[in-house]
Write a protein that holds these residues in place. Structure first.
Motif, PDB file in Angstrom:
ATOM      1  N   LEU A  66      -4.420  -0.270  -5.085  1.00  0.00           N
ATOM      2  CA  LEU A  66      -3.998  -0.857  -3.816  1.00  0.00           C
ATOM      3  C   LEU A  66      -5.017  -0.444  -2.752  1.00  0.00           C
ATOM      4  O   LEU A  66      -5.715   0.540  -2.947  1.00  0.00           O
ATOM      5  CB  LEU A  66      -2.592  -0.346  -3.445  1.00  0.00           C
ATOM      6  CG  LEU A  66      -1.482  -0.723  -4.437  1.00  0.00           C
ATOM      7  CD1 LEU A  66      -0.187  -0.021  -4.064  1.00  0.00           C
ATOM      8  CD2 LEU A  66      -1.276  -2.255  -4.467  1.00  0.00           C
ATOM      9  N   PRO A  67      -5.112  -1.192  -1.648  1.00  0.00           N
ATOM     10  CA  PRO A  67      -4.175  -2.167  -1.099  1.00  0.00           C
ATOM     11  C   PRO A  67      -4.294  -3.565  -1.685  1.00  0.00           C
ATOM     12  O   PRO A  67      -5.317  -3.939  -2.259  1.00  0.00           O
ATOM     13  CB  PRO A  67      -4.543  -2.206   0.396  1.00  0.00           C
ATOM     14  CG  PRO A  67      -6.006  -1.897   0.434  1.00  0.00           C
ATOM     15  CD  PRO A  67      -6.200  -0.894  -0.676  1.00  0.00           C
TER      16      PRO A  67
ATOM     17  N   TRP B  96       4.658   4.213  -8.330  1.00  0.00           N
ATOM     18  CA  TRP B  96       3.339   3.721  -8.738  1.00  0.00           C
ATOM     19  C   TRP B  96       2.938   4.293 -10.092  1.00  0.00           C
ATOM     20  O   TRP B  96       2.378   3.593 -10.950  1.00  0.00           O
ATOM     21  CB  TRP B  96       2.305   4.110  -7.653  1.00  0.00           C
ATOM     22  CG  TRP B  96       0.892   3.809  -8.003  1.00  0.00           C
ATOM     23  CD1 TRP B  96      -0.057   4.694  -8.432  1.00  0.00           C
ATOM     24  CD2 TRP B  96       0.241   2.525  -7.965  1.00  0.00           C
ATOM     25  NE1 TRP B  96      -1.253   4.051  -8.651  1.00  0.00           N
ATOM     26  CE2 TRP B  96      -1.093   2.722  -8.372  1.00  0.00           C
ATOM     27  CE3 TRP B  96       0.655   1.236  -7.625  1.00  0.00           C
ATOM     28  CZ2 TRP B  96      -2.022   1.678  -8.443  1.00  0.00           C
ATOM     29  CZ3 TRP B  96      -0.267   0.200  -7.698  1.00  0.00           C
ATOM     30  CH2 TRP B  96      -1.584   0.432  -8.102  1.00  0.00           C
TER      31      TRP B  96
ATOM     32  N   PHE C 229       4.552   6.905  -4.430  1.00  0.00           N
ATOM     33  CA  PHE C 229       3.566   7.241  -5.464  1.00  0.00           C
ATOM     34  C   PHE C 229       4.230   7.489  -6.835  1.00  0.00           C
ATOM     35  O   PHE C 229       3.653   7.150  -7.872  1.00  0.00           O
ATOM     36  CB  PHE C 229       2.719   8.449  -5.034  1.00  0.00           C
ATOM     37  CG  PHE C 229       1.390   8.485  -5.734  1.00  0.00           C
ATOM     38  CD1 PHE C 229       0.399   7.542  -5.449  1.00  0.00           C
ATOM     39  CD2 PHE C 229       1.129   9.424  -6.725  1.00  0.00           C
ATOM     40  CE1 PHE C 229      -0.822   7.549  -6.125  1.00  0.00           C
ATOM     41  CE2 PHE C 229      -0.086   9.436  -7.399  1.00  0.00           C
ATOM     42  CZ  PHE C 229      -1.069   8.503  -7.100  1.00  0.00           C
TER      43      PHE C 229
ATOM     44  N   GLN D 200      -9.051  -5.186  -2.768  1.00  0.00           N
ATOM     45  CA  GLN D 200     -10.288  -4.622  -2.217  1.00  0.00           C
ATOM     46  C   GLN D 200     -10.260  -4.726  -0.688  1.00  0.00           C
ATOM     47  O   GLN D 200     -10.338  -5.818  -0.112  1.00  0.00           O
ATOM     48  CB  GLN D 200     -11.562  -5.282  -2.777  1.00  0.00           C
ATOM     49  CG  GLN D 200     -11.804  -5.012  -4.239  1.00  0.00           C
ATOM     50  CD  GLN D 200     -12.231  -3.563  -4.518  1.00  0.00           C
ATOM     51  OE1 GLN D 200     -12.488  -2.778  -3.601  1.00  0.00           O
ATOM     52  NE2 GLN D 200     -12.286  -3.210  -5.789  1.00  0.00           N
TER      53      GLN D 200
ATOM     54  N   TYR E 258       0.864  -1.199   0.000  1.00  0.00           N
ATOM     55  CA  TYR E 258       0.000   0.000   0.000  1.00  0.00           C
ATOM     56  C   TYR E 258       0.891   1.235   0.000  1.00  0.00           C
ATOM     57  O   TYR E 258       2.101   1.155   0.168  1.00  0.00           O
ATOM     58  CB  TYR E 258      -0.883  -0.026   1.255  1.00  0.00           C
ATOM     59  CG  TYR E 258      -2.068   0.938   1.234  1.00  0.00           C
ATOM     60  CD1 TYR E 258      -2.899   1.052   0.129  1.00  0.00           C
ATOM     61  CD2 TYR E 258      -2.348   1.736   2.341  1.00  0.00           C
ATOM     62  CE1 TYR E 258      -3.992   1.920   0.136  1.00  0.00           C
ATOM     63  CE2 TYR E 258      -3.432   2.608   2.365  1.00  0.00           C
ATOM     64  CZ  TYR E 258      -4.246   2.691   1.250  1.00  0.00           C
ATOM     65  OH  TYR E 258      -5.320   3.552   1.244  1.00  0.00           O
ATOM     66  N   PHE E 259       0.246   2.390  -0.142  1.00  0.00           N
ATOM     67  CA  PHE E 259       0.962   3.660  -0.060  1.00  0.00           C
ATOM     68  C   PHE E 259       1.241   3.982   1.416  1.00  0.00           C
ATOM     69  O   PHE E 259       0.668   3.357   2.308  1.00  0.00           O
ATOM     70  CB  PHE E 259       0.138   4.763  -0.728  1.00  0.00           C
ATOM     71  CG  PHE E 259      -0.262   4.401  -2.135  1.00  0.00           C
ATOM     72  CD1 PHE E 259       0.683   4.393  -3.147  1.00  0.00           C
ATOM     73  CD2 PHE E 259      -1.570   4.029  -2.437  1.00  0.00           C
ATOM     74  CE1 PHE E 259       0.332   4.027  -4.446  1.00  0.00           C
ATOM     75  CE2 PHE E 259      -1.927   3.655  -3.726  1.00  0.00           C
ATOM     76  CZ  PHE E 259      -0.974   3.657  -4.732  1.00  0.00           C
TER      77      PHE E 259
HETATM   78  N1  GTS Z   1     -12.402  -0.125  -3.363  1.00  0.00           N
HETATM   79  C1  GTS Z   1     -10.961  -0.153  -3.219  1.00  0.00           C
HETATM   80  C2  GTS Z   1     -10.591  -0.742  -1.865  1.00  0.00           C
HETATM   81  O1  GTS Z   1     -11.412  -0.666  -0.939  1.00  0.00           O
HETATM   82  O2  GTS Z   1      -9.512  -1.317  -1.725  1.00  0.00           O
HETATM   83  C3  GTS Z   1     -10.430   1.266  -3.408  1.00  0.00           C
HETATM   84  C4  GTS Z   1      -8.921   1.264  -3.490  1.00  0.00           C
HETATM   85  C5  GTS Z   1      -8.393   2.634  -3.837  1.00  0.00           C
HETATM   86  O3  GTS Z   1      -9.146   3.613  -4.090  1.00  0.00           O
HETATM   87  N2  GTS Z   1      -7.060   2.723  -3.864  1.00  0.00           N
HETATM   88  C6  GTS Z   1      -6.398   3.940  -4.187  1.00  0.00           C
HETATM   89  C7  GTS Z   1      -5.408   3.700  -5.342  1.00  0.00           C
HETATM   90  O4  GTS Z   1      -4.909   2.606  -5.520  1.00  0.00           O
HETATM   91  C8  GTS Z   1      -5.539   4.406  -3.018  1.00  0.00           C
HETATM   92  S1  GTS Z   1      -6.477   4.933  -1.613  1.00  0.00           S
HETATM   93  O5  GTS Z   1      -7.634   5.686  -2.111  1.00  0.00           O
HETATM   94  O6  GTS Z   1      -6.845   3.717  -0.910  1.00  0.00           O
HETATM   95  O7  GTS Z   1      -5.579   5.747  -0.794  1.00  0.00           O
HETATM   96  N3  GTS Z   1      -5.123   4.770  -6.091  1.00  0.00           N
HETATM   97  C9  GTS Z   1      -4.168   4.745  -7.152  1.00  0.00           C
HETATM   98  C10 GTS Z   1      -4.765   4.544  -8.487  1.00  0.00           C
HETATM   99  O8  GTS Z   1      -3.995   4.544  -9.467  1.00  0.00           O
HETATM  100  O9  GTS Z   1      -5.999   4.412  -8.606  1.00  0.00           O
END
Ligand code: GTS
Length: 208
Positions: free
Chosen positions: A53-54, A39, A36, A65, A8-9
């Motif tokens: 992610l995560p 990423w 990031f 998810q 994850y971030f």
């Molecule tokens: N429904 C997903 C969950 O619950 O895991 C949403 C995951 C999501 O929105 N991930 C974002 C992401 O990967 C990061 S965060 O919002 O959780 O901080 N963003 C990067 C991208 O490229 O979409």
């Protein structure tokens, strides 16, 4: 089961609840923190089922998810109710927490400057639903008599809301007591006091 690895971030974000849950269950895990800028190169994104992610790895098993991950941990750690009906109620409460989380995330990322005050004013209309369930169950948990993954998710969302508005639980005695008791559980307390937890911002844009 395990070993577990979270990718994850460097934020609490959507991993806050699963980290608290694993800590409380005495389950160790590893973290892969994704920068990031890395990423944005796209290679890791391309490997993720929904491009996000995560990710949780449980041994060789990969899962995406965040709520599916919470459910998986709930199954693995006996935090998914004692029977099918309790499990269904836990699912319902987790979905209710998700609805609140999505409103919170929208405000934080899209409307913080213009929408924060309105959000806080409307918050009791969402918290009162959780207060009613918690007060009715009388065990200090949403469903049954021990914490489920929905409790960890609610707890984490409430911690974030207390940062947003420190008085937001003052009119919700059952939720206030829930947060106090969850915070005092020894393994949760140790985790919340740890540098690993405290160093992470709640949200990716620094707003809270
Ligand atoms: N429904 C997903 C969950 O619950 O895991 C949403 C995951 C999501 O929105 N991930 C974002 C992401 O990967 C990061 S965060 O919002 O959780 O901080 N963003 C990067 C991208 O490229 O979409």
């Amino acid at each position: 089961m395990g070993p577990y690895t979270i990718t994850y971030f460097g934020v609490r974000g959507r991993c806050g609840a699963m980290r608290i849950m694993m800590a409380d269950q005495g389950q160790e895990w590893k973290e892969i923190v994704v920068d990031f800028a890395d990423w944005m190169k796209g290679d890791l994104k391309a490997t993720c089922v929904f491009g996000q992610l995560p990710k949780l790895e449980d041994g060789g098993f990969a899962l995406y998810q965040s709520n599916a991950i919470l459910r998986h941990l709930g199954r693995n750690h006996d935090a998914y109710g004692k029977d099918g009906k309790e499990a269904a109620l836990i699912d319902m409460m987790c979905d209710g927490v998700e609805d609140l989380r999505l409103k919170y995330v929208k405000m934080i990322y899209q409307e913080y400057d213009t929408g924060k005050d309105v959000y806080i004013k409307d918050l009791p209309n969402h918290l009162d639903k959780f207060e009613a369930v918690m007060a009715k169950n009388k065990t200090g948990f949403l469903v049954g008599d021990k914490p489920s993954f929905a409790d960890y998710s609610l707890f984490e969302v409430l911690l974030n809301h207390l940062v947003l508005c420190s008085s937001c639980l003052d009119t919700f005695p059952s939720l206030k007591s829930f947060v106090e008791k969850m915070s005092a559980r020894p393994k949760i307390k140790t985790f919340l006091d740890s540098e690993a937890y405290k160093k992470l911002p709640i949200n990716g844009n620094g707003k809270q």
